[in-house]
Scaffold this active site. Structure first.
Site, PDB file in Angstrom:
ATOM      1  N   CYS A   2      14.336  69.063 -16.363  1.00 43.71           N
ATOM      2  CA  CYS A   2      12.952  68.912 -16.775  1.00 43.71           C
ATOM      3  C   CYS A   2      12.058  69.799 -15.927  1.00 43.71           C
ATOM      4  O   CYS A   2      12.476  70.352 -14.919  1.00 43.71           O
ATOM      5  CB  CYS A   2      12.530  67.456 -16.629  1.00 43.71           C
ATOM      6  SG  CYS A   2      13.684  66.279 -17.368  1.00 43.71           S
ATOM      7  N   ARG A  27      13.910  75.907 -18.937  1.00 43.08           N
ATOM      8  CA  ARG A  27      14.762  74.866 -18.359  1.00 43.08           C
ATOM      9  C   ARG A  27      15.306  73.925 -19.428  1.00 43.08           C
ATOM     10  O   ARG A  27      16.231  73.170 -19.169  1.00 43.08           O
ATOM     11  CB  ARG A  27      13.980  74.074 -17.306  1.00 43.08           C
ATOM     12  CG  ARG A  27      13.566  74.908 -16.111  1.00 43.08           C
ATOM     13  CD  ARG A  27      12.612  74.164 -15.206  1.00 43.08           C
ATOM     14  NE  ARG A  27      13.251  73.061 -14.524  1.00 43.08           N
ATOM     15  CZ  ARG A  27      13.857  73.159 -13.344  1.00 43.08           C
ATOM     16  NH1 ARG A  27      13.932  74.323 -12.743  1.00 43.08           N
ATOM     17  NH2 ARG A  27      14.390  72.112 -12.777  1.00 43.08           N
ATOM     18  N   TRP A  75      13.665  66.448 -20.666  1.00 44.85           N
ATOM     19  CA  TRP A  75      14.961  66.543 -21.340  1.00 44.85           C
ATOM     20  C   TRP A  75      15.578  65.159 -21.258  1.00 44.85           C
ATOM     21  O   TRP A  75      15.853  64.644 -20.180  1.00 44.85           O
ATOM     22  CB  TRP A  75      15.838  67.576 -20.649  1.00 44.85           C
ATOM     23  CG  TRP A  75      17.077  67.951 -21.414  1.00 44.85           C
ATOM     24  CD1 TRP A  75      17.178  68.817 -22.453  1.00 44.85           C
ATOM     25  CD2 TRP A  75      18.411  67.499 -21.166  1.00 44.85           C
ATOM     26  NE1 TRP A  75      18.480  68.931 -22.874  1.00 44.85           N
ATOM     27  CE2 TRP A  75      19.256  68.124 -22.096  1.00 44.85           C
ATOM     28  CE3 TRP A  75      18.964  66.618 -20.236  1.00 44.85           C
ATOM     29  CZ2 TRP A  75      20.628  67.896 -22.134  1.00 44.85           C
ATOM     30  CZ3 TRP A  75      20.329  66.383 -20.273  1.00 44.85           C
ATOM     31  CH2 TRP A  75      21.143  67.026 -21.217  1.00 44.85           C
ATOM     32  N   ASN A 101      11.690  64.258 -12.328  1.00 40.52           N
ATOM     33  CA  ASN A 101      12.960  64.871 -12.703  1.00 40.52           C
ATOM     34  C   ASN A 101      14.067  64.144 -11.960  1.00 40.52           C
ATOM     35  O   ASN A 101      13.893  63.775 -10.797  1.00 40.52           O
ATOM     36  CB  ASN A 101      13.004  66.351 -12.315  1.00 40.52           C
ATOM     37  CG  ASN A 101      12.014  67.184 -13.093  1.00 40.52           C
ATOM     38  OD1 ASN A 101      11.437  66.724 -14.074  1.00 40.52           O
ATOM     39  ND2 ASN A 101      11.823  68.404 -12.648  1.00 40.52           N
ATOM     40  N   GLY A 102      15.227  64.005 -12.588  1.00 46.46           N
ATOM     41  CA  GLY A 102      16.353  63.353 -11.933  1.00 46.46           C
ATOM     42  C   GLY A 102      16.740  62.077 -12.653  1.00 46.46           C
ATOM     43  O   GLY A 102      16.355  61.836 -13.801  1.00 46.46           O
ATOM     44  N   GLU A 491      33.830  83.599 -21.664  1.00 39.67           N
ATOM     45  CA  GLU A 491      32.380  83.783 -21.574  1.00 39.67           C
ATOM     46  C   GLU A 491      31.806  84.260 -22.903  1.00 39.67           C
ATOM     47  O   GLU A 491      30.727  83.802 -23.317  1.00 39.67           O
ATOM     48  CB  GLU A 491      32.055  84.780 -20.460  1.00 39.67           C
ATOM     49  CG  GLU A 491      30.590  85.126 -20.311  1.00 39.67           C
ATOM     50  CD  GLU A 491      29.710  83.974 -19.883  1.00 39.67           C
ATOM     51  OE1 GLU A 491      28.470  84.126 -19.945  1.00 39.67           O
ATOM     52  OE2 GLU A 491      30.237  82.910 -19.496  1.00 39.67           O
ATOM     53  N   LYS A 495      28.939  82.213 -24.987  1.00 38.43           N
ATOM     54  CA  LYS A 495      27.644  82.768 -25.390  1.00 38.43           C
ATOM     55  C   LYS A 495      27.407  82.570 -26.879  1.00 38.43           C
ATOM     56  O   LYS A 495      26.314  82.225 -27.311  1.00 38.43           O
ATOM     57  CB  LYS A 495      27.570  84.252 -25.043  1.00 38.43           C
ATOM     58  CG  LYS A 495      27.326  84.550 -23.596  1.00 38.43           C
ATOM     59  CD  LYS A 495      25.935  84.109 -23.161  1.00 38.43           C
ATOM     60  CE  LYS A 495      25.902  83.870 -21.660  1.00 38.43           C
ATOM     61  NZ  LYS A 495      26.552  82.646 -21.224  1.00 38.43           N
ATOM     62  N   GLU A 498      26.754  78.882 -27.623  1.00 38.02           N
ATOM     63  CA  GLU A 498      25.519  78.413 -27.007  1.00 38.02           C
ATOM     64  C   GLU A 498      24.290  78.726 -27.849  1.00 38.02           C
ATOM     65  O   GLU A 498      23.420  77.869 -28.018  1.00 38.02           O
ATOM     66  CB  GLU A 498      25.324  79.077 -25.635  1.00 38.02           C
ATOM     67  CG  GLU A 498      26.035  78.409 -24.486  1.00 38.02           C
ATOM     68  CD  GLU A 498      25.733  79.102 -23.173  1.00 38.02           C
ATOM     69  OE1 GLU A 498      25.558  78.395 -22.163  1.00 38.02           O
ATOM     70  OE2 GLU A 498      25.661  80.353 -23.132  1.00 38.02           O
ATOM     71  N   HIS A 514      50.777  79.266 -28.932  1.00 37.61           N
ATOM     72  CA  HIS A 514      50.912  77.853 -28.582  1.00 37.61           C
ATOM     73  C   HIS A 514      49.804  77.014 -29.209  1.00 37.61           C
ATOM     74  O   HIS A 514      49.301  76.074 -28.588  1.00 37.61           O
ATOM     75  CB  HIS A 514      50.923  77.693 -27.064  1.00 37.61           C
ATOM     76  CG  HIS A 514      52.063  78.385 -26.402  1.00 37.61           C
ATOM     77  ND1 HIS A 514      53.333  77.836 -26.316  1.00 37.61           N
ATOM     78  CD2 HIS A 514      52.151  79.606 -25.819  1.00 37.61           C
ATOM     79  CE1 HIS A 514      54.139  78.678 -25.701  1.00 37.61           C
ATOM     80  NE2 HIS A 514      53.447  79.761 -25.390  1.00 37.61           N
ATOM     81  N   LYS A 613      18.471  75.063 -18.595  1.00 34.32           N
ATOM     82  CA  LYS A 613      18.797  76.174 -17.706  1.00 34.32           C
ATOM     83  C   LYS A 613      19.430  75.682 -16.415  1.00 34.32           C
ATOM     84  O   LYS A 613      20.412  76.229 -15.938  1.00 34.32           O
ATOM     85  CB  LYS A 613      17.529  76.966 -17.398  1.00 34.32           C
ATOM     86  CG  LYS A 613      17.773  78.212 -16.543  1.00 34.32           C
ATOM     87  CD  LYS A 613      18.579  79.245 -17.315  1.00 34.32           C
ATOM     88  CE  LYS A 613      18.774  80.522 -16.542  1.00 34.32           C
ATOM     89  NZ  LYS A 613      19.629  81.468 -17.251  1.00 34.32           N
TER      90      LYS A 613
END
Length: 618
Positions: A2, A27, A75, A101-102, A491, A495, A498, A514, A613
């Site tokens: 947040c 964020r 968030w 936040n938290g 990666e 991306k 995401e 496999h 973020k």
């Protein structure tokens, strides 16, 4: 995750709070709100969704004469995204507000106790507990906000960064940090004002002079300055003011359609910033005094543990190949969220390297603290000066990527790879495991890399746009590679999923038989990395297996390799460079592919759904 913004000073507060919240959008959030002290008390506005929804409610109050207030982007953790659950949260009488936040781990117990005392709750959040708890300590004979906050937080378990505003002391904000980032901004003498925020970009329009709060710090900010106390005993402590060399323009799009595209194109400069001043290309030497390790410490290392999450974990996987090849030390790579839930075999001869863009990632911080308690040497790789992790470890290798606003990591990731490459060469230099001529060749190749990227980026952008037009409607994607390029397949897949929401998986090419080979048909795009290196023939053989099953092949390979052109439906040729640096080179076109696909699908490229973020909760 947040975002918090607070301000007290000579400016009108609403525009300051809104600007700060806009600069924290990267964020990730699902609702937003702000509060200011009006003529008749606190005035609160909240909205679900994007900041635009909140701004629409503020058209009539933008020029309110208030000069103190708090803003927040949320968030959701406790309670669904809604206006009712959005911050700020109030006490029973609407005279005190909190942004947070938290996570408050014991909020249910505290909520039940407060309800038994007569407190009425209006949201599902853990944060509202803080407002009522502080209120309960303001109801006695001593009406002291700092004292009430200190007493309230003694009952709280969890992580938090909070901002508090109370009508009883209308000239101040109180801020506290515990395991969640919080920064103060101090304006110059010719303009009265102080700010607080979750991250530096929110402060940059107003000041580049910042104060990093440490864990268990309580700050009181007024228009004419600030003071910091220890939460435990209330004693004043000094925290230095740092001057940040980021400016507001660095956090703007500079003409690009999205921050992500801007940051992809910033990679040549960011990579240069990360290695320059640390290398001597003429003599093939490296200098990394910031590691905080003596030559004796380095020669005594018996094992290396790399600790990271998300894209940083992929960077760690690449570094494992480099370190074992050139330093000759066994290397483990751990996902930070799993690290502390097994028996850790750490001692003074183990070097632990946490990798984190923000320096505030909760799981990485927790694993780092365990490593420190175990007596291991700990050197962080981080992008944010003065962040929590950098203040707790023995040394930090900063990446110097600059602000990264897009949620999907691009330049921060490639700069992590560069930092890990530098670390590999330095350890090899101290331990004598690499010939000086070989090290010189690697340094020269690294110096050339930004030039290569600068030259190739415009062409890659066009090629990836053409590919995106063909594959924009795909439902699934498979990325394949071997050796040190295998983590780049991971990666690339990350991306794509995401930001475009296409299901994508990365696999070691030899593992395809496999399981994943069962998925391959005419509708399955398969992208493989096939540079001409030591495993080239093996990867080509795996690619042939895809072709035999009519998969739609996209190959990224070495310029001049005519062989792959006969196999694939599409080939993107990349320049031939030092094979060890291929993971950095091959990352960039994959970033552009994900970007172009997401753009064509109409996705929110910079702020993909459900993502944040900086993940500051477990």
């Amino acid at each position: 995750m947040c975002g918090i913004v607070g301000y007290v000073g000579s400016r009108r507060v609403v525009p300051v709070l809104l600007e700060g919240l806009k600069r924290l959008e990267y964020r990730g959030y699902d609702s937003a709100g702000l509060v200011y002290l009006g003529k008749n008390g606190l005035v609160k506005h909240r909205a679900q969704g994007k900041l635009l929804n909140l701004e629409a409610k503020l058209d009539q109050v933008r020029q309110t004469p208030s000069h103190i207030g708090l803003g927040h982007t949320r968030w959701a953790t406790h309670g669904s995204p809604s206006e009712l659950n959005a911050h700020p949260h109030s006490d029973c009488h609407g005279e005190l507000v909190v942004v947070h936040n938290g996570i408050i781990e014991n909020f249910r117990t505290l909520r039940e106790e407060l309800q038994a005392e007569g407190h009425v709750f209006r949201s599902e959040t853990d944060t509202e507990v803080l407002a009522h708890l502080i209120e309960s300590f303001l109801c006695g004979s001593r009406c002291d906000l700092v004292g009430a906050v200190r007493r309230a937080l003694k009952k709280v378990k969890g992580s938090y960064a909070i901002g508090v505003l109370w009508t009883g002391e209308p000239d101040k904000l109180v801020a506290v940090r515990s395991q969640s980032p919080l920064v103060l901004g101090v304006q110059e003498n010719d303009e009265r004002g102080c700010l607080l925020a979750s991250d530096i970009p929110a402060l940059l329009p107003y000041t580049n002079r910042v104060v990093y709060l440490e864990d268990q710090d309580l700050a009181v900010i007024r228009a004419d300055g600030f003071e910091v106390r220890k939460l435990s005993n209330g004693r004043k402590v000094k925290r230095p003011i740092h001057t940040i060399d980021w400016n507001p323009a660095m956090a703007e799009k500079s003409g690009y359609t999205h921050f992500m595209l801007k940051e992809i194109f910033e990679q040549p400069q960011a990579i240069l910033n990360t290695f320059r001043s640390r290398i001597d290309p003429e003599h093939g030497q490296l200098c990394l005094p910031e590691l905080g390790l003596s030559d004796r410490d380095i020669k005594g290392i018996g094992r290396i543990v790399l600790l990271a999450c998300g894209s940083s974990w992929h960077a760690a996987l690449v570094a494992k190949y480099w370190l074992e090849q050139w330093v000759g030390i066994p290397v483990e790579v751990d996902i930070a969220s799993e690290f502390r839930y097994r028996r850790l075999l750490l001692d003074k001869n183990v070097l632990v390297i946490p990798i984190t863009q923000s320096g505030e990632t909760a799981d990485t911080l927790a694993g780092t603290r365990l490593a420190l308690k175990s007596g291991a040497k700990v050197v962080a790789i981080c992008n944010v000066l003065g962040s929590t992790i950098t203040r707790e470890v023995h040394g930090t290798l900063y990446t110097h990527a600059g602000p990264e606003i897009g949620v999907a990591s691009t330049k921060a990731f490639t700069c992590q790879l560069v930092a890990l490459f530098l670390l590999t060469l330095y350890l090899a230099q101290v331990r004598g495991t690499m010939a000086s001529r070989e090290r010189l060749t690697m340094i020269e190749s690294l110096v050339e890399l930004p030039v290569v990227l600068e030259r190739e980026l415009p062409g890659w952008q066009e090629e990836m746009e053409r590919l995106a037009e063909e594959f924009v409607k795909s439902r699934d994607f498979l990325f394949l590679a071997r050796g040190e390029n295998f983590p780049i397949a991971l990666e690339g897949a990350l991306k794509l999923k995401e930001i475009s929401y296409i299901h994508a998986e990365g696999y070691a090419a030899g593992e395809m038989k496999h399981g994943p080979i069962a998925l391959i048909d005419r509708d399955m795009p398969v992208l493989a990395l096939v540079p001409q290196n030591g495993v080239y023939d093996k990867v080509v053989a795996n690619v042939e297996e895809v072709k035999a099953r009519h998969g739609r092949l996209i190959l990224l390979g070495s310029r001049g390799d005519a062989n792959i052109g006969r196999i694939a439906d599409h080939v993107v040729y990349l320049p031939v460079i030092l094979p060890d640096l291929n993971p950095i080179l091959y990352t960039v076109p994959l970033q552009l592919l994900a970007y172009q696909v997401a753009r064509l699908r109409g996705c929110d490229v910079d702020q993909p759904r459900n993502l944040a973020k900086s993940v500051t909760v477990e």
